[in-house]
Design a protein around this motif. Sequence first.
Motif, PDB file in Angstrom:
ATOM      1  N   LEU A  30     -31.246 -61.378  27.490  1.00  0.00           N
ATOM      2  CA  LEU A  30     -31.576 -62.574  26.728  1.00  0.00           C
ATOM      3  C   LEU A  30     -30.201 -63.636  26.537  1.00  0.00           C
ATOM      4  CD1 LEU A  30     -33.747 -61.022  23.839  1.00  0.00           C
ATOM      5  CD2 LEU A  30     -34.312 -62.258  25.789  1.00  0.00           C
ATOM      6  N   THR A  31     -28.915 -62.780  26.701  1.00  0.00           N
ATOM      7  CA  THR A  31     -27.594 -63.828  26.495  1.00  0.00           C
ATOM      8  C   THR A  31     -26.771 -63.004  27.061  1.00  0.00           C
ATOM      9  OG1 THR A  31     -26.533 -65.008  24.766  1.00  0.00           O
ATOM     10  CG2 THR A  31     -27.373 -62.789  24.094  1.00  0.00           C
ATOM     11  N   TYR A  32     -25.751 -63.673  27.362  1.00  0.00           N
ATOM     12  CA  TYR A  32     -24.417 -62.942  27.524  1.00  0.00           C
ATOM     13  C   TYR A  32     -23.484 -62.911  26.294  1.00  0.00           C
ATOM     14  CZ  TYR A  32     -25.422 -62.375  32.704  1.00  0.00           C
ATOM     15  OH  TYR A  32     -25.958 -62.030  33.860  1.00  0.00           O
ATOM     16  N   ARG A  33     -23.750 -63.806  25.495  1.00  0.00           N
ATOM     17  CA  ARG A  33     -23.050 -63.876  24.279  1.00  0.00           C
ATOM     18  C   ARG A  33     -22.910 -62.487  23.482  1.00  0.00           C
ATOM     19  NH1 ARG A  33     -25.988 -67.486  20.709  1.00  0.00           N
ATOM     20  NH2 ARG A  33     -27.711 -67.355  22.238  1.00  0.00           N
ATOM     21  N   CYS A  34     -21.695 -61.998  23.064  1.00  0.00           N
ATOM     22  CA  CYS A  34     -21.718 -60.505  22.445  1.00  0.00           C
ATOM     23  C   CYS A  34     -20.434 -60.661  21.504  1.00  0.00           C
ATOM     24  CB  CYS A  34     -21.699 -59.516  23.547  1.00  0.00           C
ATOM     25  SG  CYS A  34     -21.478 -57.774  22.833  1.00  0.00           S
ATOM     26  N   THR A  45     -18.181 -60.226  35.579  1.00  0.00           N
ATOM     27  CA  THR A  45     -16.918 -60.711  34.763  1.00  0.00           C
ATOM     28  C   THR A  45     -16.797 -62.202  34.819  1.00  0.00           C
ATOM     29  OG1 THR A  45     -15.983 -60.524  37.444  1.00  0.00           O
ATOM     30  CG2 THR A  45     -15.655 -58.640  35.763  1.00  0.00           C
ATOM     31  N   ASP A  46     -17.399 -63.162  35.345  1.00  0.00           N
ATOM     32  CA  ASP A  46     -17.319 -64.388  35.190  1.00  0.00           C
ATOM     33  C   ASP A  46     -18.512 -64.971  34.651  1.00  0.00           C
ATOM     34  OD1 ASP A  46     -19.011 -63.764  37.350  1.00  0.00           O
ATOM     35  OD2 ASP A  46     -18.236 -65.245  38.874  1.00  0.00           O
ATOM     36  N   PHE A  47     -19.063 -64.210  33.532  1.00  0.00           N
ATOM     37  CA  PHE A  47     -20.324 -64.566  33.028  1.00  0.00           C
ATOM     38  C   PHE A  47     -20.341 -65.970  32.300  1.00  0.00           C
ATOM     39  CE2 PHE A  47     -17.910 -62.640  29.600  1.00  0.00           C
ATOM     40  CZ  PHE A  47     -18.354 -63.568  28.399  1.00  0.00           C
ATOM     41  N   ALA A  48     -18.963 -66.222  31.908  1.00  0.00           N
ATOM     42  CA  ALA A  48     -18.781 -67.689  31.333  1.00  0.00           C
ATOM     43  C   ALA A  48     -19.257 -68.859  32.094  1.00  0.00           C
ATOM     44  CB  ALA A  48     -17.290 -67.842  30.825  1.00  0.00           C
ATOM     45  N   GLY A  49     -19.230 -68.633  33.564  1.00  0.00           N
ATOM     46  CA  GLY A  49     -19.824 -69.543  34.350  1.00  0.00           C
ATOM     47  C   GLY A  49     -20.985 -69.785  34.772  1.00  0.00           C
ATOM     48  N   THR A  50     -21.810 -68.953  34.208  1.00  0.00           N
ATOM     49  CA  THR A  50     -23.472 -68.902  34.461  1.00  0.00           C
ATOM     50  C   THR A  50     -23.987 -70.146  33.735  1.00  0.00           C
ATOM     51  OG1 THR A  50     -23.667 -67.248  32.660  1.00  0.00           O
ATOM     52  CG2 THR A  50     -23.499 -66.501  34.791  1.00  0.00           C
ATOM     53  N   GLY A 256     -34.738 -47.428  44.353  1.00  0.00           N
ATOM     54  CA  GLY A 256     -34.674 -48.425  45.535  1.00  0.00           C
ATOM     55  C   GLY A 256     -34.741 -49.751  45.083  1.00  0.00           C
ATOM     56  N   LEU A 257     -34.045 -50.755  45.535  1.00  0.00           N
ATOM     57  CA  LEU A 257     -33.989 -52.084  44.931  1.00  0.00           C
ATOM     58  C   LEU A 257     -35.313 -52.698  45.300  1.00  0.00           C
ATOM     59  CD1 LEU A 257     -30.742 -53.828  45.340  1.00  0.00           C
ATOM     60  CD2 LEU A 257     -31.488 -52.585  43.588  1.00  0.00           C
ATOM     61  N   GLY A 258     -35.955 -53.373  44.160  1.00  0.00           N
ATOM     62  CA  GLY A 258     -36.937 -53.929  44.410  1.00  0.00           C
ATOM     63  C   GLY A 258     -38.196 -53.121  44.502  1.00  0.00           C
ATOM     64  N   SER A 259     -38.149 -52.052  43.791  1.00  0.00           N
ATOM     65  CA  SER A 259     -39.202 -50.832  43.857  1.00  0.00           C
ATOM     66  C   SER A 259     -40.026 -50.905  42.510  1.00  0.00           C
ATOM     67  CB  SER A 259     -38.516 -49.658  43.966  1.00  0.00           C
ATOM     68  OG  SER A 259     -39.757 -48.635  43.873  1.00  0.00           O
ATOM     69  N   ILE A 260     -39.530 -50.706  41.385  1.00  0.00           N
ATOM     70  CA  ILE A 260     -39.916 -50.654  40.017  1.00  0.00           C
ATOM     71  C   ILE A 260     -39.223 -51.786  38.922  1.00  0.00           C
ATOM     72  CG2 ILE A 260     -40.902 -48.444  40.387  1.00  0.00           C
ATOM     73  CD1 ILE A 260     -38.998 -47.417  38.526  1.00  0.00           C
ATOM     74  N   PHE A 261     -38.140 -52.133  39.133  1.00  0.00           N
ATOM     75  CA  PHE A 261     -37.341 -52.771  38.253  1.00  0.00           C
ATOM     76  C   PHE A 261     -37.201 -54.295  38.404  1.00  0.00           C
ATOM     77  CE2 PHE A 261     -33.276 -53.456  36.249  1.00  0.00           C
ATOM     78  CZ  PHE A 261     -33.258 -52.723  34.971  1.00  0.00           C
ATOM     79  N   LEU A 262     -37.247 -55.003  37.330  1.00  0.00           N
ATOM     80  CA  LEU A 262     -36.782 -56.307  37.374  1.00  0.00           C
ATOM     81  C   LEU A 262     -36.298 -56.793  36.247  1.00  0.00           C
ATOM     82  CD1 LEU A 262     -37.430 -59.267  38.485  1.00  0.00           C
ATOM     83  CD2 LEU A 262     -39.797 -59.224  37.466  1.00  0.00           C
ATOM     84  N   THR A 263     -34.804 -57.426  36.398  1.00  0.00           N
ATOM     85  CA  THR A 263     -34.116 -58.170  35.527  1.00  0.00           C
ATOM     86  C   THR A 263     -34.011 -59.587  35.642  1.00  0.00           C
ATOM     87  OG1 THR A 263     -32.378 -56.252  35.809  1.00  0.00           O
ATOM     88  CG2 THR A 263     -31.638 -58.165  34.766  1.00  0.00           C
ATOM     89  N   ILE A 264     -34.026 -60.247  34.475  1.00  0.00           N
ATOM     90  CA  ILE A 264     -34.008 -61.454  34.196  1.00  0.00           C
ATOM     91  C   ILE A 264     -32.807 -61.834  33.532  1.00  0.00           C
ATOM     92  CG2 ILE A 264     -34.904 -63.764  33.763  1.00  0.00           C
ATOM     93  CD1 ILE A 264     -36.769 -61.984  35.724  1.00  0.00           C
ATOM     94  N   SER A 265     -32.053 -62.402  34.098  1.00  0.00           N
ATOM     95  CA  SER A 265     -30.410 -62.799  33.458  1.00  0.00           C
ATOM     96  C   SER A 265     -30.620 -63.832  32.524  1.00  0.00           C
ATOM     97  CB  SER A 265     -29.344 -62.987  34.474  1.00  0.00           C
ATOM     98  OG  SER A 265     -29.828 -64.194  35.210  1.00  0.00           O
ATOM     99  N   PRO A 266     -29.603 -63.970  31.693  1.00  0.00           N
ATOM    100  CA  PRO A 266     -29.777 -65.382  30.686  1.00  0.00           C
ATOM    101  C   PRO A 266     -30.058 -66.573  31.036  1.00  0.00           C
ATOM    102  CG  PRO A 266     -27.991 -63.839  30.178  1.00  0.00           C
ATOM    103  CD  PRO A 266     -28.366 -63.425  31.525  1.00  0.00           C
ATOM    104  N   ASP A 267     -29.625 -67.099  32.288  1.00  0.00           N
ATOM    105  CA  ASP A 267     -29.828 -68.352  32.834  1.00  0.00           C
ATOM    106  C   ASP A 267     -31.202 -68.428  33.661  1.00  0.00           C
ATOM    107  OD1 ASP A 267     -29.179 -66.728  35.200  1.00  0.00           O
ATOM    108  OD2 ASP A 267     -27.547 -68.079  35.644  1.00  0.00           O
ATOM    109  N   GLY A 268     -31.943 -67.010  33.754  1.00  0.00           N
ATOM    110  CA  GLY A 268     -33.281 -67.165  34.318  1.00  0.00           C
ATOM    111  C   GLY A 268     -33.304 -66.539  36.045  1.00  0.00           C
ATOM    112  N   LEU A 389      -9.400 -65.615  33.810  1.00  0.00           N
ATOM    113  CA  LEU A 389      -9.227 -64.644  35.026  1.00  0.00           C
ATOM    114  C   LEU A 389     -10.067 -64.445  36.012  1.00  0.00           C
ATOM    115  CD1 LEU A 389      -8.044 -61.416  32.787  1.00  0.00           C
ATOM    116  CD2 LEU A 389      -6.512 -63.298  33.949  1.00  0.00           C
ATOM    117  N   PHE A 390     -11.515 -64.935  35.797  1.00  0.00           N
ATOM    118  CA  PHE A 390     -12.651 -64.917  36.856  1.00  0.00           C
ATOM    119  C   PHE A 390     -13.328 -66.133  36.918  1.00  0.00           C
ATOM    120  CE2 PHE A 390     -12.108 -60.741  34.840  1.00  0.00           C
ATOM    121  CZ  PHE A 390     -11.456 -59.982  35.657  1.00  0.00           C
TER     122      PHE A 390
END
Length: 396
Positions: A30-34, A45-50, A256-268, A389-390
């Motif tokens: 839901l967010t990269y804020r922590c 490592t460069d989450f601030a740029g998303t 296996g990638l694309g088999s059962i798992f789906l991630t939605i990152s904070p920016d969609g 740094l990133f």
Amino acid sequence: MAANPSLNDSAPPRPGPPRPGPPLWLLLELTYRCPLHCAFCYNPTDFAGTGAELATEDWLRVLREARALGAVQLGLSGGEPLTRDDLEPIVEEAHRLGFYINLITSGVGLSEARLGALKQAGLDHIQLSFQDSSKQMNDFLSSTRTFELKSKVAALIKQYDYPMVLNVVLHRLNIDHVEEILEMALRFGADYVELANTQYYGWAWHNREQLLPSRDQVERAERTMQRFRERVGKQMQIFFVVPDYFESRPKPCMKGLGSIFLTISPDGTALPCHAARMLPGLDFPNVRSASIEEIWYRTESFNHFRGDAWMKEPCRSCPEKTRDFGGCRCQAYLMTGDAANADPVCDLSPHHHLVTAAVARADRPDAAAQLDAGEKPLVFRSERNSSTLFPKRDGI
């Protein structure tokens, strides 16, 4: 008499990847804020740029589309998902749709009032993280003062009749404290404890030389865990995830990638695993402009590593490929520069020496002394470090 086919005739087209089942496991970052600054965080490592975080309505639409496609298990993570003010309506909608909902949290921000609201909204499960068993080490490893708060949250979770699930990420700096960590979990009344050895991507990849334990540390920790498991029996279930680097075969990453798992990152951005954003040459789609059905079934980035047509040798002809699917694509990319290579953890991989060399460095008698001397200081996860740094996507 039929003519012989010409050697110049084009070969039949390679069959496309197999059509997968539905994305059974949905993870919403839901967010990269922590509030924590863990040096082993798997966030980029460069989450601030998303880009900007998705709005509430976008997350609710994602839930509806994924459930219609067949998703059943929902993880809510981050960053720290409790920094989102709309966590309760997201949980409420997921519950209405029939998801089993797991909140993955540091505990920071989980007041009794908020826990009551999440319980009423339909939250099924809470996984609480600790960094170590003592205030001093927990607060050092997270670069915060949160141990006492986490302890209070652990009591609240029990009070609200949730299963007590503790997660502690292990690495060189805390793996020798496994017995103390398990004693802490027992005091809290934990039902489940996951001792998850660090996976080396994101911030952990950058800090790998400081975090990778020695083989002796891993073996001692596993023996300690086993003795504790025998002592407590069914009172507390303990899961010990052996670090990849000390195995001879890779884990079946995400089956296996694309088999059962789906991630939605904070920016969609939609990803087949939470670290896949680093993989080069793949244009991952965004839920702002594509439906979950289109993303899962029809985008090249999700189809790319399905099946085995993408595999190189020795994976392509290996009889074990249907069990481990070639291992981790992100690990292969980080260590060899090519995501299609065999996971270097496998001792059949031509790149396995990269893993054994890393372990050999961690095993050196002077490795701990070099860390104490601060030859290469830990880089803690923070927005400042992410920006300075990133500043651009660096593949880590």
